[in-house]
Design an enzyme around this catalytic site. Structure first.
Site, mmCIF file in Angstrom:
data_model
loop_
_atom_site.group_PDB
_atom_site.id
_atom_site.type_symbol
_atom_site.label_atom_id
_atom_site.label_comp_id
_atom_site.label_asym_id
_atom_site.label_seq_id
_atom_site.Cartn_x
_atom_site.Cartn_y
_atom_site.Cartn_z
ATOM 1 C CB CYS B 221 3.319 1.207 -8.098
ATOM 2 S SG CYS B 221 2.667 0.561 -9.635
ATOM 3 C CG HIS B 300 14.634 8.770 -8.978
ATOM 4 N ND1 HIS B 300 14.977 8.293 -10.220
ATOM 5 C CD2 HIS B 300 13.468 9.423 -9.162
ATOM 6 C CE1 HIS B 300 14.058 8.636 -11.104
ATOM 7 N NE2 HIS B 300 13.134 9.330 -10.491
ATOM 8 C CG HIS B 384 3.045 -5.918 11.498
ATOM 9 N ND1 HIS B 384 2.523 -7.165 11.694
ATOM 10 C CD2 HIS B 384 2.845 -5.239 12.641
ATOM 11 C CE1 HIS B 384 2.024 -7.242 12.911
ATOM 12 N NE2 HIS B 384 2.200 -6.083 13.508
ATOM 13 C CG HIS B 388 3.688 -2.118 -4.866
ATOM 14 N ND1 HIS B 388 2.356 -1.824 -5.022
ATOM 15 C CD2 HIS B 388 4.172 -2.217 -6.124
ATOM 16 C CE1 HIS B 388 2.066 -1.736 -6.288
ATOM 17 N NE2 HIS B 388 3.146 -1.962 -6.983
ATOM 18 C CG HIS B 417 -6.143 -14.436 -3.782
ATOM 19 N ND1 HIS B 417 -7.405 -14.565 -3.264
ATOM 20 C CD2 HIS B 417 -5.995 -15.495 -4.617
ATOM 21 C CE1 HIS B 417 -7.993 -15.635 -3.737
ATOM 22 N NE2 HIS B 417 -7.152 -16.217 -4.569
ATOM 23 C CG ASN B 421 -0.239 -3.749 -9.170
ATOM 24 O OD1 ASN B 421 -0.377 -2.813 -8.392
ATOM 25 N ND2 ASN B 421 0.806 -3.866 -9.961
#
Lengths: 468, 493
Positions: B221, B300, B384, B388, B417, B421
């Site tokens: 992702c 990582h 802001h 994710h 919502h 995802n």
């Protein structure tokens, strides 16, 4: 105003310092190969004529026509008796492979090649700054690059990239990423890992365009260690001179000539269409148009320009023969003047011969590619490195020589690059122990002798004898 | 007034004063110097000044040399600066209403497909109740079949619909011509056909033959930010270029069809979505670009075995392939975030916060290890936050760790919502939410954080280039007035 003149020296010195730094930065952007290691799978994975016959018999979907087709394809493929296949074939499970098979096939290659190349160069895995992995037909979560990072415990700030789906020319695409990263960052070590996963891509149907892929692809891979640290210039093997990528995806015919899809019965396979050679030739011409000016000496370029102007003149005056071939290829450009060695992607015997004919190459030039195809088959993206290793083992690579690498891939892409040899090379890599037996006296494929009788069989009365 | 309250107010002013002092320290030290010079000049008087000016002889050659020098050095300086990367605009894919999967549909499918495993059905229901997803998330058409039909053709079909819609929308919004694209990067984690999705895009839009295309796969992702990182490296090297980044996740081939519970979880959360982003380093784009890329930081954690195994694709006992999410996911995400913050903190935090952090660090090391570690206040560095939308737990965890208010994480919660995802493209839906609400002003700084398998934590910092007017032409346009909605802890099904 002597004080002022003296003060002027300070900015002048600073100016020279800036200029020197700028030139220095340019030198830091060169891409060097420190070492590379091709993968030689273990002997229990060797595939000979006998075994090939068994595998073909196992597939219940094939009929006599398919056998005839296969025979013709295998005999004229140029592939020999010592190529390697994934372990699923030996377990008889090629039609229902598991995810683990694909992963373990890759892991076998990683731990062999990467381990060897790192230990030979004396670099620890924690020193690697960039990792690029390209395996076309396997996408796993976590990615293969993550697997390597986990196994070798690499640093958390490593830049890793995992390319997939980019076909047989993917190793030059990975090289493009590395080359660009080297231009922005200094003193980095990069690991390029290129291979192909065959375990999950066996085609179990009977569509002819898709069975061909089964016969040609074999297991193999290569791990390459690169750096842009100019202090290591003298230990390096090769320096990258230029890299050119051409993508013909815009043409529908080129895009569709080499595509992974389902056949009429819903079985997944790799479709190779009849228009593939034509698409490849077109793409190759376009690629040559861009790379030729970069690699040929000025004298040769001028000669070519003069010749083509004369030809055009002749055409206009109507005195040239009809259908005179166009482009730099047949215009008689002597590629040998700018390039000493040719690494041709071992896609198939037709590919090697096609390129050999276009560039007017001799048997000596095509020998490394032919021998690689014979000994290792079409190992997809990593084939170029096996060809390079052959030349090295035959001690053909001397300091200052230039090597042209040409590869083709699905999409349709043609990528090429030119390497300059930094020092005389002689280590054999995977060819070390057997280089003296190449080229072999006869390249005749034993398949013909064993199965040639199929050509004469009648489809209606055919039954495969059990004892063959 | 209670002493506590007055104390806390005094403390607040002390803190504000301290921050102001440290952040503007250079200005504050320069001011006395300037004042001194001005006083000196005034004291000298105008006549003396004129004498000083006349006594300095300016030889023509010297003047020429010095001006040449100044111009030359200025040119070299400007040429050696790293190029500015601008985000001209981006477009998110809005799935059609026909693909919607309300809770009732999802549960009915689940009951029919897993009819032999009521426990697994109940598990899915419990997950869905607490997931934070709404009734308007979408799944691709092939998954609406009972049982799902995940053929390669259907997967390619989904890819075509998602990617081409996003690209068409991007072309329309920016006026970009396909022939002007120099770099194309496509990232899709679990679907990589040959030829690649990037070749598919090149074929559809007839892009140039010397395009630099890359197809990243398997990177989870957070792959969207990895693609941005790659685009940035490429744009530093190629002047005057346009780069298009396409981030998506193709659900069709990856719908888990077995009954192992840990692997059914992704089925409940992952939904259809995609985004196409146009990046450029051309000077002409400076005026209409929405954002400027400031930093990209990649971390990582693959070296740690637990982190590596927490999102793992494997086969269950019946040989069905699915993604196994381990129970330690939250803890590992927290750890990865800490590593990422350690790198990004010094780059973005104001000097005052960094000083505090340094002092407490020294204090802990030298004086007393029991001092509480100082968690820098990232709200001072960013206006802001785009977190994710991995799942409700991820957003809750990050809100707690970074001490964010409900408004800061509103974009993430509302995206989860409305769209579910959507993997690597979720960050762009969230960005669009903030824009649609009219909250994006010039100079605002945005922090995008994404987690991915491996285990990776990647961040990108953007600075808003111009105040963005609503409506933005994005997927939130027709429904932004309904948001924010209150998402209960548990939705009773």
């Amino acid at each position: 105003m002597e004080l002022f003149s003296l003060l002027l020296i300070v900015p002048i010195l600073y100016l020279f310092f800036i200029l020197w730094k700028w030139v220095n930065d340019l030198r830091d952007q060169q891409c060097y190969i420190l070492d590379y290691q091709c993968h030689k799978p273990s002997d229990d994975r060797m595939v000979g004529t006998e075994f090939c016959g068994e595998v073909i018999k196992r597939n219940k979907n094939l009929g006599l026509n398919e056998y005839k087709f296969l025979l013709k394809a295998i005999v004229s493929s140029g592939i020999g008796e010592q190529t390697y296949a994934p372990r699923v074939m030996f377990d008889g499970r090629e039609e229902c492979p598991k995810l683990e098979d694909g992963i373990s096939e890759m892991e076998e290659f990683f731990y062999d090649s990467i381990g060897k190349v790192l230990s030979r160069a004396g670099i620890s895995p924690q020193e690697i700054d960039v990792l690029v992995v390209n395996v076309s037909m396997l996408a796993a979560v976590p990615s293969l690059s993550s697997r390597i990072i986990n196994h070798y415990k690499m640093r958390p700030d490593i830049k890793s990239f995992d390319l997939a789906g980019m076909g047989c020319s993917a190793s030059l695409i990975s090289l493009d990423i590395i080359r660009n990263v080297f231009k922005s960052y200094k003193n980095k070590f990069t690991l390029l890992v290129t291979s192909e996963s065959l375990s999950q891509n066996w085609y179990s149907g009977n569509d002819r365009s898709m069975i061909l892929a089964n016969c040609l692809f074999r297991s193999g891979g290569c791990a390459i260690l690169l750096t842009n640290n100019k202090a290591l210039k003298h230990q390096a093997m090769f320096k990258l001179k230029c890299l050119v990528r051409t993508h013909h995806g815009a043409k529908d015919e080129s895009y569709g000539c080499c595509i992974q899809k389902e056949d009429d019965q819903g079985r997944m396979g790799f479709h190779l269409s009849k228009s593939l050679p034509k698409a490849a030739a077109r793409c190759f011409v376009d690629n040559l148009k861009v790379i030729t000016p970069k690699i040929l000496p000025v004298r040769e370029l001028l000669h070519f320009m003069v010749v083509s102007v004369v030809k055009k003149w002749n055409l206009r005056l109507g005195s040239a023969p009809e259908g005179a071939p166009e482009g730099p290829i047949k215009a008689g450009v002597k590629f040998k003047s700018g390039v000493d060695h040719f690494c041709i992607h071992t896609g198939a015997k037709a590919v090697i011969e096609g390129i050999g004919g276009s560039l007017n190459l001799s048997e000596y030039d095509l020998e490394p590619a032919r021998m690689t195809l014979h000994r290792y088959g079409n190992t997809s993206a990593s084939s170029l490195w096996y060809v390079l290793a052959y030349m090295e083992a035959k001690k053909r690579l001397k300091k200052g020589n230039r090597v042209l690498m040409i590869s083709f891939g699905a999409g349709f892409k043609c990528n090429s690059c030119v390497w300059e040899v930094v020092r005389d090379l002689g280590d054999g890599n995977v060819w070390k122990d057997e280089i003296d037996s190449f080229p072999p006296k006869s390249l005749l494929n034993p398949f013909m002798a064993k199965y040639g009788w199929i050509q004469d069989e009648d489809p209606t009365t055919f039954k495969f004898p059990d004892d063959s | 007034m209670s002493p506590d309250f007055s104390n806390s107010v005094k403390l607040k002013y002390v803190k504000l004063g301290y921050h102001y002092l440290v952040d503007h320290i250079l200005t504050l030290t320069l001011v006395p110097v300037m004042v001194g010079i001005v006083v000196e000049i005034v004291r000298l008087g105008p006549d003396e000044l004129l004498n000083l000016w006349n006594s300095v002889h300016f030889d023509l050659i010297q003047v020429l040399c010095s001006s040449f020098l100044v111009i030359f050095i200025a040119t070299v300086y400007f040429m050696s600066k790293p190029r500015c990367i601008y985000l001209v605009d981006y477009a998110c894919y809005k799935p059609p209403v026909t693909c919607r999967v309300p809770f009732a549909t999802f549960m009915e499918h689940s009951r029919l497909i897993l009819s032999n495993n009521p426990k697994s059905v109940e598990f899915q229901m419990r997950i869905l109740e607490r997931s934070g997803l709404g009734e308007e998330t979408c799944l691709p058409p092939a998954i609406h079949y009972i049982p799902p039909k995940p053929t390669m053709e259907a997967a390619r079909g989904e890819a075509e619909v998602v990617i081409f819609s996003a690209m068409d929308s991007l072309f329309e919004k920016t006026g970009l011509k396909p022939k002007d694209i120099d770099i194309l990067i496509v990232n899709c984690s679990l679907f990589s056909p040959t030829p690649s999705l990037s070749a598919m895009v090149i074929n559809k839009y007839k892009l140039r033959s010397n395009i630099k295309s890359f197809n990243l796969s398997g990177m989870g992702c957070s792959a969207g930010l990895i693609s941005i990182d790659l685009a940035r490296d490429l744009l530093q090297v190629h002047p005057n270029s346009n780069a298009v980044v396409v981030s998506t996740e193709i659900i069709t081939p990856n719908y888990y069809q077995g009954k192992e519970r840990a692997m059914l979880l992704p089925n409940c959360l992952f939904r259809m979505g995609g985004a196409a982003i146009l990046l450029s380093n051309r000077n002409s784009e400076r005026w209409r670009a929405k954002y400027r890329l400031v930093h990209v930081v990649r971390t990582h954690k693959g070296a740690d075995d637990k982190a590596y195994r927490c999102v793992f694709e494997e086969e269950d006992k019946e040989g069905k392939v699915g993604i196994n999410l381990s129970k330690d996911l939250m803890a590992i995400a927290g750890e990865a975030l800490k590593s990422n913050i350690t790198t990004i903190g010094p780059l973005v935090l104001p000097a005052s916060e960094q000083l505090l952090f340094l002092l407490t660090l020294i204090g802990r090391k030298i004086f007393n290890p029991k001092w509480k570690p100082y968690i820098p206040d990232f709200k001072m560095a960013f206006e802001h936050f785009c977190i994710h939308a991995g799942g409700r737990a991820v957003i809750d965890e990050l809100q707690k760790n970074l001490q964010l208010s409900a408004e800061h994480v509103e974009a993430s919660r509302m995206t989860l919502h409305k769209f579910g995802n959507t993997s690597s493209s979720s960050l762009w839906y969230e960005m669009n939410y903030i824009e649609s609400k009219g909250r994006m002003k010039k100079g605002d700084r945005i922090w995008q954080i994404a987690f991915g398998s491996g285990f990776k934590c990647n961040s990108a910092v953007w600075k808003c280039n111009r105040t963005i007017k609503t409506p933005t032409g994005g997927p939130w346009d027709d429904c932004i007035d309904r948001y924010p909605v209150h998402i209960p802890e548990v939705v009773k099904l």
